[in-house]
Design a protein around this motif. Structure first.
Motif, PDB file in Angstrom:
ATOM      1  N   CYS A 132       0.855  -1.175   0.000  1.00 46.53           N
ATOM      2  CA  CYS A 132       0.000   0.000   0.000  1.00 46.53           C
ATOM      3  C   CYS A 132       0.895   1.230   0.000  1.00 46.53           C
ATOM      4  CB  CYS A 132      -0.909   0.022   1.230  1.00 46.53           C
ATOM      5  SG  CYS A 132      -2.342  -1.054   1.049  1.00 46.53           S
ATOM      6  N   HIS A 190      -4.424  -0.351   8.682  1.00 44.52           N
ATOM      7  CA  HIS A 190      -5.199  -0.821   7.525  1.00 44.52           C
ATOM      8  C   HIS A 190      -5.915  -2.139   7.782  1.00 44.52           C
ATOM      9  CE1 HIS A 190      -4.288   2.339   4.911  1.00 44.52           C
ATOM     10  NE2 HIS A 190      -3.103   1.950   4.487  1.00 44.52           N
ATOM     11  N   HIS A 250      -9.755   8.587  -2.217  1.00 45.45           N
ATOM     12  CA  HIS A 250      -9.503   8.450  -0.782  1.00 45.45           C
ATOM     13  C   HIS A 250     -10.162   9.626  -0.077  1.00 45.45           C
ATOM     14  CE1 HIS A 250      -6.339   6.961   2.318  1.00 45.45           C
ATOM     15  NE2 HIS A 250      -7.570   6.951   2.770  1.00 45.45           N
ATOM     16  N   GLU A 299     -10.492  -5.174   1.083  1.00 44.54           N
ATOM     17  CA  GLU A 299      -9.755  -5.653  -0.093  1.00 44.54           C
ATOM     18  C   GLU A 299      -9.939  -7.162  -0.270  1.00 44.54           C
ATOM     19  OE1 GLU A 299      -5.571  -4.939  -0.716  1.00 44.54           O
ATOM     20  OE2 GLU A 299      -5.792  -3.005   0.267  1.00 44.54           O
ATOM     21  N   THR A 341      -2.244   6.413  -4.545  1.00 46.86           N
ATOM     22  CA  THR A 341      -3.654   6.772  -4.494  1.00 46.86           C
ATOM     23  C   THR A 341      -3.798   8.230  -4.885  1.00 46.86           C
ATOM     24  OG1 THR A 341      -4.047   5.171  -2.744  1.00 46.86           O
ATOM     25  CG2 THR A 341      -5.690   6.900  -3.005  1.00 46.86           C
ATOM     26  N   HIS A 383      -9.467  -1.326   5.560  1.00 49.07           N
ATOM     27  CA  HIS A 383      -8.963  -1.361   4.188  1.00 49.07           C
ATOM     28  C   HIS A 383      -8.649  -2.791   3.742  1.00 49.07           C
ATOM     29  CE1 HIS A 383      -7.226   0.079   0.530  1.00 49.07           C
ATOM     30  NE2 HIS A 383      -5.989  -0.235   0.843  1.00 49.07           N
ATOM     31  N   HIS A 384      -7.907  -3.507   4.539  1.00 45.21           N
ATOM     32  CA  HIS A 384      -7.496  -4.835   4.095  1.00 45.21           C
ATOM     33  C   HIS A 384      -8.622  -5.861   4.193  1.00 45.21           C
ATOM     34  CE1 HIS A 384      -2.930  -3.783   4.416  1.00 45.21           C
ATOM     35  NE2 HIS A 384      -3.517  -3.295   3.344  1.00 45.21           N
ATOM     36  N   TRP A 390     -12.258   3.811  -2.403  1.00 43.44           N
ATOM     37  CA  TRP A 390     -10.834   3.757  -2.107  1.00 43.44           C
ATOM     38  C   TRP A 390     -10.254   2.347  -2.205  1.00 43.44           C
ATOM     39  CZ3 TRP A 390      -8.639   3.181   3.363  1.00 43.44           C
ATOM     40  CH2 TRP A 390      -7.243   3.179   3.311  1.00 43.44           C
ATOM     41  N   HIS A 391     -10.999   1.364  -1.650  1.00 48.17           N
ATOM     42  CA  HIS A 391     -10.407   0.038  -1.501  1.00 48.17           C
ATOM     43  C   HIS A 391     -10.185  -0.699  -2.814  1.00 48.17           C
ATOM     44  CE1 HIS A 391     -11.508   0.899   2.578  1.00 48.17           C
ATOM     45  NE2 HIS A 391     -12.787   0.927   2.257  1.00 48.17           N
TER      46      HIS A 391
END
Length: 493
Positions: A33, A262, A77, A270, A73, A266-267, A237-238
Motif C-alpha cells: 500500500c 489498515h 480516498h 480488499e 492513491t 482497508h485490508h 478507495w479500496h
RNA sequence: GGCGGCGUACCCAAGUGGUUAAGGGAGAGGUCUGCAAAACCUCGAUUCGUCGGUUCGAUUCCGACCGCCGCCUCCA
C-alpha cells in the motif's frame, strides 16, 4: 540457515515464507500500500516505506526475484466516509488552486525524492496503457487503472456481491460475510463493530458495513469516469488495491504490506472484494508495520503543529539515512518512539560505519576474500534477518563486526559489510565512491593547503580558525596520523 | 462497549522457561592527540510495571491490577 520467516497477520504467527512459485529460482509477488498524494509524507509514512524496502531487500537476499507493485492513491480516498467526505486530493487542489493532477504530481515527485534520500528503491513507473503486457514490477497510479477497477467491480457484481443505488455501487458485506468469514484479519465480527455509529452514512446502503465500490451522482467531484452501464462517477478507495494487485501480480499474491491501521477496514475490504470477484485466495501473507510514535511532541524546527517530514531532519543537518538507521534499530512490528535525540543517536552509528569504510585501504577493498572470522558474523546477520526481519539484531551484528575489525586491527571485512549493506541500505558503497572522487571546490582546496602550512608551522590558532571555516562550508575536518582529512558532511542528498 | 498492542537501565531498543538480560546513544575513567574529531580499553540493569499462580526454576507461560497507546471514522 533457516529459511526466511515472516509474521503473517492472517494467522498471527511467524511462518516460514513459501511463495506460490515453487521453481528452483522462485519469484515472490509483493504488493505494498503506497502513499495518498495530497500532502507530504511524514516520517511515520516513511518508516512504512523503509519497512517495505527492507522486506524487499531481505527477500532478494534470500534469493527470491521480487515482483513488487506499489500503488499511488490519487483519487477516491475520502476525508471521512465514502459518500459523506471529500476527496483528499481534490480538497488540497481546491485549497491550493491547482488541478488534482497537479497536486498528485507534485506530491509524487516529493515522495520519490524522499525515498531516494532514504535509499528506498521504488518499482519503476507503470506505463498507463500497457494493458497487453503489464510490467513485472510497477509504481502505479489509481487514475491509470480505472478500467481494471471497473473490471473487478463487474466481477463482484456478476457473483452477486454488489448492488447499485442512485448514490453508487456498494459491496454487500452482509451477503459476503457468511461464506468468507469476513473479519478474520481484524478478529472482529461485524456485530462487534460499531460501524456507522459515529458518522452519517448513505441511506442507500443496506448495511452500515457496506462500502462504496463506485460512487455516483457527485457532481462536485472533479475527477469522474464513465462506468459503462452504470454511470459517471469515481472509484471507492479500496478497489484500487484489489484491481492493481490482480492486474500486475495475479489473482493470488504472496505478500501484501501496509500499516497496522489498515487491518480492520482497508485490508478486510480488499480481501472481500478480491475473493468475491475471483473465488479464491487473495493474499498468502499479510504483513503490517507498527507506527512511529512521539512525533507530535518532537521539537523539530518547522514541525510545530504537524508531523515532521524528512526535510525537517535535513534542516537540522541530520542525514536522511540516519532516519533509515533509526527505523532499522527497532523491529517493524514494534512501535518506535521518535525523537530528535533518537535520530541523532542513530546518526552516530551511521557515522561510525561510514568512518570505518572511509578508512579502508584500497587494497583491502580490492581483496577478493574477507578474513575468515567474518563468516560467523555473516551467519548471525542472515539468521537475524530471516527471523521475521530482526533488523535491530542484524544491525547489532554489523556494528559488532566493525568493532571486532578495529579491535583485532584486521580490516578485511569489506565484502561482508557490503553484503550487510545490501540489506540495510545505508549506502556504504556510495560512500566509497564519494571518497574516491576526492574533488573539492578551489576555495576549499586553498583553505586546506593553508591549514596544512599553519599546522606544519605549529600556528594552531590559525589552524583552528581555518578548520572552523572549512566546516562552515559543509565539510568535516579530521587530523589523523596520516595527515588532515577533509570530507563533505553527509547532510543534503 | 468491542478488538489489539505495549510497559526491559538516563534515552532508543533486542531477547530468552535455567550458564554473564544483545546492540547503540548519553555518562564516568583511561590510551592516543597541539587542540578537536575518530578509534581503542574499562565501568554501567542482582534486574525486566505491580501482585499472585503454574514450575525444580519465570523477565520469558497463566491470572488480576496499575499505567500508556492504537483501532472500531480518513490515517503508515
Amino acid at each position: 540457515m533457516k529459511p526466511f520467516h515472516i509474521f503473517n497477520s492472517l494467522t498471527r504467527a511467524v511462518e516460514p515464507f513459501m511463495p506460490l512459485d515453487t521453481s528452483p529460482t522462485p519469484t515472490a509477488t509483493f504488493y505494498s500500500c503506497g502513499p495518498t498524494v495530497y500532502l507530504p509524507q511524514h516520517l511515520g509514512n516513511m518508516r512504512a516505506y523503509v519497512f517495505v524496502d527492507t522486506l524487499r531487500r531481505a527477500l532478494e537476499f534470500n534469493g527470491y526475484t521480487v515482483r513488487h507493485v506499489m500503488n499511488i492513491t490519487d483519487v477516491g480516498h475520502m476525508t471521512s466516509d465514502e459518500d459523506a467526505g471529500e476527496d483528499k486530493i481534490e480538497k488540497t487542489a481546491r485549497a491550493e488552486g491547482k488541478s488534482p493532477l497537479e497536486v498528485a504530481n507534485f506530491y509524487i515527485a516529493q515522495f520519490k525524492r524522499d525515498c531516494a534520500a532514504l535509499n528506498i528503491a521504488l518499482p519503476i513507473d507503470a506505463v498507463p496503457d500497457a494493458v497487453a503486457h503489464p510490467p513485472q514490477s510497477a509504481l502505479c497510479r489509481a487514475t491509470d487503472n480505472i478500467p481494471a477497477m471497473i473490471g473487478v467491480i463487474e466481477q463482484i457484481a456478476a457473483h452477486g456481491y454488489a448492488y447499485t443505488t442512485p448514490s453508487g455501487v456498494y459491496f454487500d458485506v452482509e451477503k459476503w460475510r457468511g461464506p468468507s468469514g469476513m473479519g478474520r484479519l481484524s478478529r472482529q465480527s461485524l456485530s462487534e463493530q460499531h460501524a456507522g455509529q459515529r458518522l452519517e452514512h448513505s441511506a442507500d446502503k443496506r448495511s452500515p458495513h457496506d462500502f462504496a465500490l463506485w460512487v455516483l451522482n457527485q457532481p462536485h467531484h472533479m475527477m469522474q469516469w464513465d462506468f459503462p452501464g452504470i454511470g459517471r462517477g469515481y472509484p471507492g478507495w479500496h478497489i484500487e488495491c484489489s484491481a492493481m494487485s490482480m492486474r500486475y501480480l495475479g489473482e493470488t499474491i504472496d505478500i501484501h504490506s501496509g500499516g497496522l491501521d489498515h487491518i480492520p477496514v482497508h485490508h478486510e475490504n480488499e480481501i472481500a472484494q478480491s475473493e468475491s470477484a475471483t473465488g479464491h485466495q487473495f493474499v498468502r501473507y499479510f504483513v503490517h508495520n507498527a507506527f512511529l510514535t512521539g512525533m507530535a511532541g518532537a521539537k523539530i524546527s518547522k514541525s510545530a503543529g504537524r508531523f515532521p517530514v524528512l526535510d525537517d531532519l535535513v534542516e537540522e543537518k541530520i542525514h536522511p539515512l540516519a532516519f533509515r538507521l533509526l527505523c532499522l534499530g527497532a523491529k517493524y512490528r514494534s512501535e518506535l518512539a521518535f525523537s530528535i535525540d533518537a535520530v541523532r543517536a542513530a546518526e552516530k552509528n551511521l557515522n561510525y560505519l561510514n568512518e570505518f569504510v572511509r578508512c579502508l585501504q584500497p587494497r583491502v577493498i580490492a581483496n577478493a576474500h574477507d578474513a575468515a572470522w567474518a563468516g560467523a558474523y555473516e551467519e548471525r546477520f542472515h539468521e537475524a534477518m530471516n527471523n521475521d526481519l530482526n533488523t535491530p539484531q542484524a544491525l547489532a551484528v554489523a556494528l559488532e563486526l566493525v568493532a571486532a575489525a578495529y579491535r583485532q586491527n584486521d580490516h578485511r571485512i569489506w565484502h561482508t559489510l557490503r553484503i550487510f549493506d545490501m540489506v540495510l541500505g545505508l549506502d556504504l558503497e556510495g560512500r566509497i565512491k564519494e571518497i574516491a572522487k576526492g574533488v573539492f571546490p578551489p576555495r576549499i582546496n586553498r583553505l586546506m593547503t593553508e591549514r596544512e602550512k599553519a599546522r606544519a608551522a605549529k600556528d594552531f590558532k590559525r589552524s583552528d580558525e581555518l578548520r572552523a571555516e572549512i566546516e562552515l562550508s559543509g565539510y568535516e575536518v579530521k587530523d589523523t596520523k596520516a595527515g588532515m582529512v577533509v570530507m563533505p558532511k553527509r547532510v543534503a542528498p
